[in-house]
Write a protein that holds these residues in place. Structure first.
Motif, short mmCIF file in Angstrom:
data_model
loop_
_atom_site.label_atom_id
_atom_site.label_comp_id
_atom_site.label_asym_id
_atom_site.label_seq_id
_atom_site.Cartn_x
_atom_site.Cartn_y
_atom_site.Cartn_z
N ALA A 1 13.58 -26.94 -21.91
CA ALA A 1 13.55 -25.54 -21.50
C ALA A 1 12.20 -24.93 -21.84
O ALA A 1 11.45 -25.43 -22.69
N ALA A 2 11.92 -23.83 -21.16
CA ALA A 2 10.70 -23.05 -21.40
C ALA A 2 11.09 -21.62 -21.76
O ALA A 2 12.03 -21.06 -21.19
N GLY A 3 10.36 -21.04 -22.69
CA GLY A 3 10.50 -19.63 -23.03
C GLY A 3 9.27 -18.87 -22.60
O GLY A 3 8.14 -19.36 -22.79
N LEU A 4 9.47 -17.68 -22.04
CA LEU A 4 8.37 -16.89 -21.49
C LEU A 4 8.41 -15.48 -22.05
O LEU A 4 9.43 -14.79 -21.96
N ALA A 5 7.29 -15.04 -22.60
CA ALA A 5 7.14 -13.64 -23.03
C ALA A 5 5.73 -13.21 -22.67
O ALA A 5 4.85 -13.06 -23.53
N VAL A 6 5.51 -13.05 -21.37
CA VAL A 6 4.18 -12.72 -20.85
C VAL A 6 4.32 -11.46 -19.99
O VAL A 6 5.21 -10.65 -20.22
N GLY A 7 3.46 -11.27 -19.01
CA GLY A 7 3.54 -10.09 -18.16
C GLY A 7 4.45 -10.31 -16.97
O GLY A 7 4.88 -11.44 -16.68
N PRO A 8 4.78 -9.24 -16.24
CA PRO A 8 5.71 -9.35 -15.11
C PRO A 8 5.29 -10.39 -14.07
O PRO A 8 6.09 -11.22 -13.66
N GLN A 9 4.04 -10.35 -13.64
CA GLN A 9 3.59 -11.32 -12.63
C GLN A 9 3.62 -12.73 -13.20
O GLN A 9 4.02 -13.68 -12.52
N GLN A 10 3.22 -12.87 -14.47
CA GLN A 10 3.23 -14.20 -15.09
C GLN A 10 4.66 -14.70 -15.29
O GLN A 10 4.90 -15.91 -15.20
#
Length: 340
Positions: free
Chosen positions: A67-76
């Motif tokens: 799995a991947a976790g993402l905490a970046v910007g909306p477009q990213q």
């Protein structure tokens, strides 16, 4: 079952809120990524992640990832989620799930095509107080919900220079675009009454109609210090209501009799008010924000359990409600239909 995860976005939110709760679970953090390499290196040292990158593609090339976790910007969020799904990974992504409802829908379509799960970071569902309140509201004894009220304020911290309220809408308001229907029912329409005290200082009264006939109002804005209590909600039924004050205290008001003329008055089970508040002397055991329970639900969902986790389809619906709200800001007092 240990899940091997990669993580993109090593800013303050991930450092202080997300990763401390994620690693309490049976997770091995294989690699971390941030455009600021120093931030990624700091969190890699803290959590023992062996791989550090500034390019998410480097982490996607690692073997044996679940799995991947993402905490970046909306477009990213949109771009990296699609890349992770193409790699065959499950995804946890902070809200918002893209910069628009169309981007959220693209992620949902990709998740279905890849047969992978995407969970969105609507942690307010999982705050202990909110979970207690919703379980009461959804119990057979509560009956149909008639009305919803919420208040969720913040300070004008998003704004420097030319005022653009988009970050406030996407990162702040979107929470209640998920939470209100989570307590009540899908949203049919949104009507907004805005008042801008000064550039960057906006107050919104957002009125909802829900499927089934319930109505609601949420007050949001950028007029209050984040150092003050910022949030409360109320869900109303017939001779019952549940209130949550500051994600810390729950009150279930029922149908008590007047007690002033009753010398034998006591607290009666079944009619008097029930209250709950956490034991703050054991604060480490509490989950005020809800991130620990949200990650628990994410991981349990990957194991096939039904944990009411906010899935990408919930994110799509929240973004559609948000877009109706934004349209309402531009056309005050005019009801905006929520796209199906």
């Amino acid at each position: 079952m240990t899940r091997r995860m990669i993580w993109a976005g090593c800013g303050r939110h991930a450092e202080q809120m997300l990763l401390p709760q994620l690693v309490r679970h049976d997770v091995e953090l294989v690699g971390v990524c941030d455009v600021q390499r120093g931030a990624a290196e700091r969190l890699a040292r803290r959590y023992g992640a062996p791989h550090v990158a500034t390019d998410f593609a480097e982490l996607l090339a690692l073997p044996g990832i679940d799995a991947a976790g993402l905490a970046v910007g909306p477009q990213q969020h949109h771009d990296l989620a699609l890349a992770a799904l193409r790699r065959g990974l499950h995804v946890f992504m902070e809200k918002p799930c893209g910069a628009s409802a169309a981007q959220a829908q693209a992620i949902a379509d990709a998740a279905r095509a890849a047969q992978r799960t995407v969970v969105v970071g609507f942690m307010k569902r999982f705050s202990t107080a909110n979970r207690i309140a919703r379980n009461v509201v959804k119990s057979a004894g509560f009956g149909p919900v008639v009305g919803f009220f919420g208040e969720y304020m913040t300070a004008p911290t998003y704004f420097t220079g030319a005022v653009d309220y988009t970050p406030f809408f996407l990162h702040h308001c979107v929470h209640y675009m998920d939470l209100a229907p989570h307590f009540v029912a899908p949203v049919r329409s949104v009507t907004v009454f805005p008042h801008e005290l000064a550039p960057g200082k906006l107050l919104l009264h957002v009125h909802f109609t829900f499927e089934g006939g319930a109505i609601g109002t949420v007050i949001m804005g950028t007029l209050q210090s984040r150092g003050t209590p910022m949030e409360r909600l109320q869900v109303m039924g017939d001779h019952q209501r549940v209130e949550v004050d500051g994600v810390l205290e729950v009150r279930h008001h029922r149908n008590p009799s007047f007690k002033a003329d009753d010398f034998g008055a006591t607290l009666a089970d079944g009619v008097d008010t029930l209250t709950w508040k956490p034991n703050l002397t054991a604060a480490a055991n509490e989950d005020f924000k809800g991130y620990h329970a949200l990650f628990k639900a994410f991981l349990a969902t990957l194991d096939g359990q039904d944990c009411d986790a906010p899935l990408i389809d919930d994110g799509v619906r929240a973004m559609r409600v948000l877009e109706a709200m934004i349209a309402g800001v531009r056309a005050p007092g005019t009801a905006q239909h929520v796209a199906a």
